[in-house]
Design a protein around this motif. Structure first.
Motif, PDB file in Angstrom:
ATOM      1  N   LEU A   1     -17.181  14.819   9.068  1.00  0.00           N
ATOM      2  CA  LEU A   1     -16.125  15.194   8.145  1.00  0.00           C
ATOM      3  C   LEU A   1     -15.674  13.944   7.407  1.00  0.00           C
ATOM      4  CD1 LEU A   1     -13.744  17.550  10.217  1.00  0.00           C
ATOM      5  CD2 LEU A   1     -15.157  18.224   8.265  1.00  0.00           C
ATOM      6  N   ARG A   2     -15.156  14.130   6.206  1.00  0.00           N
ATOM      7  CA  ARG A   2     -14.538  13.020   5.491  1.00  0.00           C
ATOM      8  C   ARG A   2     -13.105  13.392   5.152  1.00  0.00           C
ATOM      9  NH1 ARG A   2     -15.829  10.016  -0.258  1.00  0.00           N
ATOM     10  NH2 ARG A   2     -14.998  11.968  -1.114  1.00  0.00           N
ATOM     11  N   LEU A   3     -12.189  12.632   5.692  1.00  0.00           N
ATOM     12  CA  LEU A   3     -10.779  12.825   5.376  1.00  0.00           C
ATOM     13  C   LEU A   3     -10.413  11.985   4.159  1.00  0.00           C
ATOM     14  CD1 LEU A   3      -9.151  12.670   8.925  1.00  0.00           C
ATOM     15  CD2 LEU A   3     -10.198  14.620   7.743  1.00  0.00           C
ATOM     16  N   SER A   4      -9.524  12.529   3.353  1.00  0.00           N
ATOM     17  CA  SER A   4      -8.997  11.818   2.198  1.00  0.00           C
ATOM     18  C   SER A   4      -7.478  11.768   2.294  1.00  0.00           C
ATOM     19  CB  SER A   4      -9.389  12.516   0.903  1.00  0.00           C
ATOM     20  OG  SER A   4     -10.785  12.589   0.750  1.00  0.00           O
ATOM     21  N   CYS A   5      -6.913  10.714   1.755  1.00  0.00           N
ATOM     22  CA  CYS A   5      -5.457  10.589   1.686  1.00  0.00           C
ATOM     23  C   CYS A   5      -5.104  10.077   0.302  1.00  0.00           C
ATOM     24  CB  CYS A   5      -4.944   9.648   2.753  1.00  0.00           C
ATOM     25  SG  CYS A   5      -3.180   9.267   2.624  1.00  0.00           S
ATOM     26  N   ALA A   6      -4.470  10.925  -0.479  1.00  0.00           N
ATOM     27  CA  ALA A   6      -4.057  10.563  -1.830  1.00  0.00           C
ATOM     28  C   ALA A   6      -2.623  10.045  -1.793  1.00  0.00           C
ATOM     29  CB  ALA A   6      -4.164  11.767  -2.744  1.00  0.00           C
ATOM     30  N   ALA A   7      -2.426   8.857  -2.342  1.00  0.00           N
ATOM     31  CA  ALA A   7      -1.104   8.227  -2.341  1.00  0.00           C
ATOM     32  C   ALA A   7      -0.517   8.218  -3.737  1.00  0.00           C
ATOM     33  CB  ALA A   7      -1.215   6.799  -1.814  1.00  0.00           C
ATOM     34  N   SER A   8       0.790   8.329  -3.798  1.00  0.00           N
ATOM     35  CA  SER A   8       1.481   8.263  -5.083  1.00  0.00           C
ATOM     36  C   SER A   8       2.853   7.631  -4.886  1.00  0.00           C
ATOM     37  CB  SER A   8       1.632   9.667  -5.685  1.00  0.00           C
ATOM     38  OG  SER A   8       2.388  10.499  -4.835  1.00  0.00           O
ATOM     39  N   GLY A   9       3.442   7.205  -5.997  1.00  0.00           N
ATOM     40  CA  GLY A   9       4.799   6.683  -5.946  1.00  0.00           C
ATOM     41  C   GLY A   9       4.917   5.185  -6.069  1.00  0.00           C
ATOM     42  N   ARG A  10       3.786   4.481  -6.037  1.00  0.00           N
ATOM     43  CA  ARG A  10       3.827   3.032  -6.207  1.00  0.00           C
ATOM     44  C   ARG A  10       2.396   2.554  -6.440  1.00  0.00           C
ATOM     45  NH1 ARG A  10       4.624   1.068   0.124  1.00  0.00           N
ATOM     46  NH2 ARG A  10       2.551   1.763   0.782  1.00  0.00           N
ATOM     47  N   VAL A  11       2.217   1.240  -6.621  1.00  0.00           N
ATOM     48  CA  VAL A  11       0.887   0.695  -6.877  1.00  0.00           C
ATOM     49  C   VAL A  11       0.099   0.689  -5.569  1.00  0.00           C
ATOM     50  CG1 VAL A  11      -0.438  -1.284  -7.681  1.00  0.00           C
ATOM     51  CG2 VAL A  11       1.754  -0.726  -8.761  1.00  0.00           C
ATOM     52  N   PHE A  12      -0.849   1.578  -5.485  1.00  0.00           N
ATOM     53  CA  PHE A  12      -1.608   1.807  -4.261  1.00  0.00           C
ATOM     54  C   PHE A  12      -2.304   0.554  -3.747  1.00  0.00           C
ATOM     55  CE2 PHE A  12      -4.122   4.190  -1.303  1.00  0.00           C
ATOM     56  CZ  PHE A  12      -5.417   3.686  -1.374  1.00  0.00           C
ATOM     57  N   SER A  13      -2.863  -0.215  -4.640  1.00  0.00           N
ATOM     58  CA  SER A  13      -3.739  -1.318  -4.240  1.00  0.00           C
ATOM     59  C   SER A  13      -3.003  -2.470  -3.559  1.00  0.00           C
ATOM     60  CB  SER A  13      -4.492  -1.849  -5.452  1.00  0.00           C
ATOM     61  OG  SER A  13      -3.587  -2.311  -6.431  1.00  0.00           O
ATOM     62  N   ASN A  14      -1.686  -2.439  -3.545  1.00  0.00           N
ATOM     63  CA  ASN A  14      -0.911  -3.544  -2.982  1.00  0.00           C
ATOM     64  C   ASN A  14      -0.578  -3.392  -1.499  1.00  0.00           C
ATOM     65  OD1 ASN A  14      -0.774  -5.021  -5.347  1.00  0.00           O
ATOM     66  ND2 ASN A  14       1.115  -4.024  -6.026  1.00  0.00           N
ATOM     67  N   TYR A  15      -1.020  -2.290  -0.889  1.00  0.00           N
ATOM     68  CA  TYR A  15      -0.548  -1.996   0.460  1.00  0.00           C
ATOM     69  C   TYR A  15      -1.668  -1.612   1.420  1.00  0.00           C
ATOM     70  CZ  TYR A  15       3.849  -1.961  -2.009  1.00  0.00           C
ATOM     71  OH  TYR A  15       4.912  -2.327  -2.771  1.00  0.00           O
ATOM     72  N   ALA A  16      -1.445  -1.976   2.685  1.00  0.00           N
ATOM     73  CA  ALA A  16      -2.373  -1.578   3.736  1.00  0.00           C
ATOM     74  C   ALA A  16      -2.298  -0.062   3.950  1.00  0.00           C
ATOM     75  CB  ALA A  16      -2.020  -2.291   5.037  1.00  0.00           C
ATOM     76  N   MET A  17      -3.401   0.489   4.445  1.00  0.00           N
ATOM     77  CA  MET A  17      -3.472   1.910   4.735  1.00  0.00           C
ATOM     78  C   MET A  17      -4.045   2.104   6.135  1.00  0.00           C
ATOM     79  SD  MET A  17      -2.394   3.345   1.911  1.00  0.00           S
ATOM     80  CE  MET A  17      -2.766   5.047   2.298  1.00  0.00           C
TER      81      MET A  17
END
Length: 130
Positions: free
Chosen positions: A18-34
């Motif tokens: 399976l491949r899980l996805s997590c879509a983020a919004s509300g700020r600049v995604f590339s600046n934060y750990a996940m």
């Protein structure tokens, strides 16, 4: 407001993928750990995998090492968890999470701790049948 929305969970037979996805919004995604955590019934939430803000470092729980791969697509504001060779013990609700410290590099152990993270998604169910 930071929002995280997971998708891609489902029912799969042991040995499947399976491949899980997590879509983020509300700020600049590339600046934060996940990160990804999971919680099975009657068990505590546990660390699965994490990726640094730069994408240069990835971390895995011993139980998934060699089977799961985390990646991020900053153009799509999305983090993925590719899960191969799934086992019944992988059955759990999987949660996406992110921190609040812009471009911060943690020590390795910190990536595995739930208290490092500040925002959580609602979770997606993964069920692996034997």
């Amino acid at each position: 407001q930071v929002q995280l929305v997971e998708s891609g969970g489902g029912l799969v037979q042991a040995g499947g993928s399976l491949r899980l996805s997590c879509a983020a919004s509300g700020r600049v995604f590339s600046n934060y750990a996940m990160g990804w955590f999971r919680q099975a019934p009657a068990k505590e939430r546990e660390f699965v995998s994490a990726i640094s803000w730069s994408g240069g470092s990835t971390y895995y729980a011993d139980s998934v090492k060699g089977r799961f791969t985390i990646s991020r697509d900053n153009a799509k504001n999305t983090v993925y968890l590719q899960m191969n060779s799934l086992k019944p013990e992988d059955t759990a609700v999987y949660y996406c999470t992110t921190d609040a410290r812009r471009r911060f590099e943690y020590s390795s152990i910190r990536y595995t701790r739930a208290e490092t993270y500040d925002y959580w998604g609602q979770g997606t169910q993964v069920t692996v049948s034997s």
